[in-house]
Design a protein around this motif. Structure first.
Motif: not given
Length: 224
Positions: A85-91, A119-124, A147-150
């Motif tokens: 999922a991390a790879d997919y969300i990024r691209t 979380y940065d990729d999700c925001q983007a 929580m801090t990262r989100i």
């Protein structure tokens, strides 16, 4: 899963996670990270008929059980992918109105699904008024850091609420304007109007709880 009603949300935290509808009552595109028994996927497929749903599951053995859990077959608006999922969300090839992050392994949330870059990729990859909803476990050692990262990725536009059942904490992170719990209470009527009565009857008390007991994290300093 309730055998006689396989599309119902039998677990409290899943009803809370559907609170993303308070932010986006009529989402066009949803990405779901983690298939599990497919309860949220089935619920959204049935009650959000205009929504395209992309489910991301890395474990092929979980996907292999989809028929036993009465998860609908892939079609023009529903698809289950074996994917990191991390790879997919990024691209991802398009943006989402909602990203549902509910991916766990035997040790909790995998590191790749709770990192700052994730979380940065999700925001983007969210639409301008999109929302990330993340299921976290307050007893896990990564909870506070997650929580801090989100909050950092979403400039503090985060509302968090616990499920009172399994130490799950659900975080709603807004890409667009700030949504305080009081503002979310005002969205209840929009959700009531958008959903069939049999769906709303399952969600009303959980949505009200988000508005009454959600904790607004406020603004975060992205430079830290």
């Amino acid at each position: 899963m309730l055998i006689e009603r396989p599309d119902d949300l039998a677990v409290a935290y899943t009803r809370l996670m559907m609170g993303f509808l308070l932010f986006s009552p009529k989402p066009r595109n949803i990405a779901m990270i983690g298939l599990g028994g497919g309860s949220m996927a089935k619920f959204c497929y049935r009650y959000l008929p205009e929504t395209r749903i992309q489910v991301l599951e890395i474990n092929p053995y979980v996907i292999a059980l989809r028929n036993e859990f009465k998860i609908p077959p892939d079609d023009h608006r529903f698809n289950v992918r074996k994917e990191d999922a991390a790879d997919y969300i990024r691209t991802a090839p398009y943006r989402f109105d909602v990203i549902v992050a509910d991916g766990f392994d035997a040790h909790g949330v995998p590191p790749g699904l709770c990192s700052q870059s994730f979380y940065d990729d999700c925001q983007a990859m969210l639409e301008p008024e999109g929302v990330l909803v993340a299921n976290l476990h307050s007893g896990n050692q990564s909870f506070s850091a997650s929580m801090t990262r989100i909050a950092k990725s979403f400039s503090g536009h985060v509302v968090a609420v616990d499920d009172l059942e399994s130490n799950n904490v659900i975080a709603f992170a807004s890409k667009g304007k700030t949504r305080t719990p009081r503002m979310l209470l005002e969205s209840l009527e929009l959700c009531r109007e958008a959903l069939p009565p049999e769906a709303w009857s399952q969600l009303e008390s959980s949505f009200t709880r988000i508005g009454e007991f959600g904790e607004y994290l406020g603004h975060a300093d992205r430079s830290k």
